[in-house]
Design a protein around this motif. Structure first.
Motif, mmCIF file in Angstrom:
data_model
loop_
_atom_site.group_PDB
_atom_site.id
_atom_site.type_symbol
_atom_site.label_atom_id
_atom_site.label_comp_id
_atom_site.label_asym_id
_atom_site.label_seq_id
_atom_site.Cartn_x
_atom_site.Cartn_y
_atom_site.Cartn_z
ATOM 1 N N UNK A 124 16.481 5.252 -1.192
ATOM 2 C CA UNK A 124 17.727 5.873 -1.864
ATOM 3 C C UNK A 124 17.155 7.259 -2.214
ATOM 4 N N UNK A 125 18.303 8.054 -1.983
ATOM 5 C CA UNK A 125 18.296 9.694 -2.197
ATOM 6 C C UNK A 125 19.461 10.103 -2.812
ATOM 7 N N UNK A 126 19.292 11.342 -3.549
ATOM 8 C CA UNK A 126 20.279 12.004 -4.447
ATOM 9 C C UNK A 126 20.931 12.595 -3.275
ATOM 10 N N UNK A 127 22.251 13.676 -3.743
ATOM 11 C CA UNK A 127 22.800 14.126 -2.703
ATOM 12 C C UNK A 127 22.094 15.308 -2.276
ATOM 13 N N UNK A 128 20.959 15.860 -3.043
ATOM 14 C CA UNK A 128 20.258 16.963 -2.764
ATOM 15 C C UNK A 128 19.190 16.577 -1.694
ATOM 16 N N UNK A 129 18.981 15.074 -1.521
ATOM 17 C CA UNK A 129 17.855 14.605 -0.926
ATOM 18 C C UNK A 129 16.550 14.133 -1.382
ATOM 19 N N UNK A 186 0.743 -1.170 0.004
ATOM 20 C CA UNK A 186 0.006 0.075 0.076
ATOM 21 C C UNK A 186 0.792 1.230 -0.158
ATOM 22 N N UNK A 187 0.338 2.555 -0.370
ATOM 23 C CA UNK A 187 0.979 3.615 -0.351
ATOM 24 C C UNK A 187 1.125 4.003 1.165
ATOM 25 N N UNK A 188 2.363 4.691 1.264
ATOM 26 C CA UNK A 188 2.410 5.432 2.477
ATOM 27 C C UNK A 188 3.441 6.597 2.295
ATOM 28 N N UNK A 189 3.267 7.579 3.011
ATOM 29 C CA UNK A 189 4.001 9.010 3.160
ATOM 30 C C UNK A 189 5.066 8.663 3.914
ATOM 31 N N UNK A 190 6.227 8.932 3.457
ATOM 32 C CA UNK A 190 7.492 8.895 4.344
ATOM 33 C C UNK A 190 7.840 10.403 4.783
ATOM 34 N N UNK A 191 8.909 10.415 5.671
ATOM 35 C CA UNK A 191 9.719 11.460 5.874
ATOM 36 C C UNK A 191 11.075 11.263 6.222
ATOM 37 N N UNK A 192 12.193 11.983 5.713
ATOM 38 C CA UNK A 192 13.328 11.751 5.916
ATOM 39 C C UNK A 192 14.166 13.163 6.052
ATOM 40 N N UNK A 193 15.240 13.027 6.267
ATOM 41 C CA UNK A 193 16.292 14.197 6.431
ATOM 42 C C UNK A 193 17.669 13.886 5.984
ATOM 43 N N UNK A 194 17.972 14.738 4.708
ATOM 44 C CA UNK A 194 19.293 14.455 4.259
ATOM 45 C C UNK A 194 19.512 15.526 3.281
ATOM 46 N N UNK A 195 20.711 16.136 3.178
ATOM 47 C CA UNK A 195 21.994 15.931 3.947
ATOM 48 C C UNK A 195 22.045 16.628 5.024
ATOM 49 N N UNK A 196 21.396 17.925 5.077
ATOM 50 C CA UNK A 196 21.673 19.128 6.169
ATOM 51 C C UNK A 196 20.498 19.186 7.018
ATOM 52 N N UNK A 197 20.042 18.043 7.601
ATOM 53 C CA UNK A 197 18.626 18.125 8.158
ATOM 54 C C UNK A 197 17.512 18.884 7.834
ATOM 55 N N UNK A 198 17.463 18.837 6.548
ATOM 56 C CA UNK A 198 16.193 19.373 5.792
ATOM 57 C C UNK A 198 15.379 18.196 5.625
ATOM 58 N N UNK A 199 13.829 18.646 6.021
ATOM 59 C CA UNK A 199 13.041 17.770 6.048
ATOM 60 C C UNK A 199 12.442 17.481 4.660
#
Length: 190
Positions: free
Chosen positions: A115-120, A82-95
């Motif tokens: 997996x995230x890019x350098x910009x998050x 099922x679909x879920x909304x996620x939250x993460x911070x990378x690289x500078x603690x930006x949500x």
């Protein structure tokens, strides 16, 4: 009986024109396959180099992080995913937030690897060496198989057409022979 070169250009009543055409058709099918092999190898090497560079770049610029499930769609809970909304911070603690499909057992508050890019920004997993190998082999073997299949179909269709022509010619000869027989043989020795 002496064998002479020249692909049957000499006069032989047992070697029909259609037999030579069939031999040339088989030769053309084999030559097509032989000609495609170096092309397939060259394209496979090019594919290997290209995808290796892509894989190396993706592995250098994509990072595995843990994201927290903030909400999950209760209406799709009965499905396997099922679909879920996620939250993460990378690289500078930006949500950052995004949605992905998660397993049925994933609940709000669980950690999910993404997996995230350098910009998050969320992206797919980087291409692995196995993916590069499979793409390369798939291209090379697929091209060779396609050429072999085209050659085989060409040969079979040409043989079918030639067999039809040979049968028609044989029927014509038998009709002529039967006409001569019904008229009676005449002694032409004089």
């Amino acid at each position: 009986m002496a064998v002479r070169p020249g692909f049957g250009r000499q006069r032989n009543p047992l070697r029909r024109r259609s037999d030579r055409a069939q031999a040339m058709s088989a030769l053309a099918a084999v030559l097509l396959l032989v000609a495609v092999v170096p092309v397939a190898v060259a394209l496979s090497v090019g594919t290997w180099r290209h995808y290796s560079a892509v894989s190396e770049n993706e592995q250098a610029t994509r990072h595995l992080v843990s994201a927290t499930v903030t909400t999950s769609d209760p209406e799709t809970k009965l499905a396997r995913s099922h679909l879920a909304t996620l939250s993460w911070s990378y690289p500078d603690q930006v949500r950052h937030t995004g949605q992905i499909a998660v397993t049925q057992t994933t609940e709000t508050g669980d950690l999910v690897p993404i997996w995230v890019t350098d910009s998050g920004q969320m992206v797919s997993a980087p291409m692995t060496t196995l993916n590069v190998w499979l793409d390369t082999l798939g291209l090379g073997l697929g091209l060779t198989f396609a050429a072999g299949l085209i050659g085989l179909v060409w040969y079979r269709l040409s043989r079918l057409w030639l067999d039809h022509r040979r049968t028609h010619a044989l029927d014509t000869e038998w009709r002529r022979f039967n006409e001569l027989r019904s008229e009676g043989f005449r002694d032409t020795r004089g």
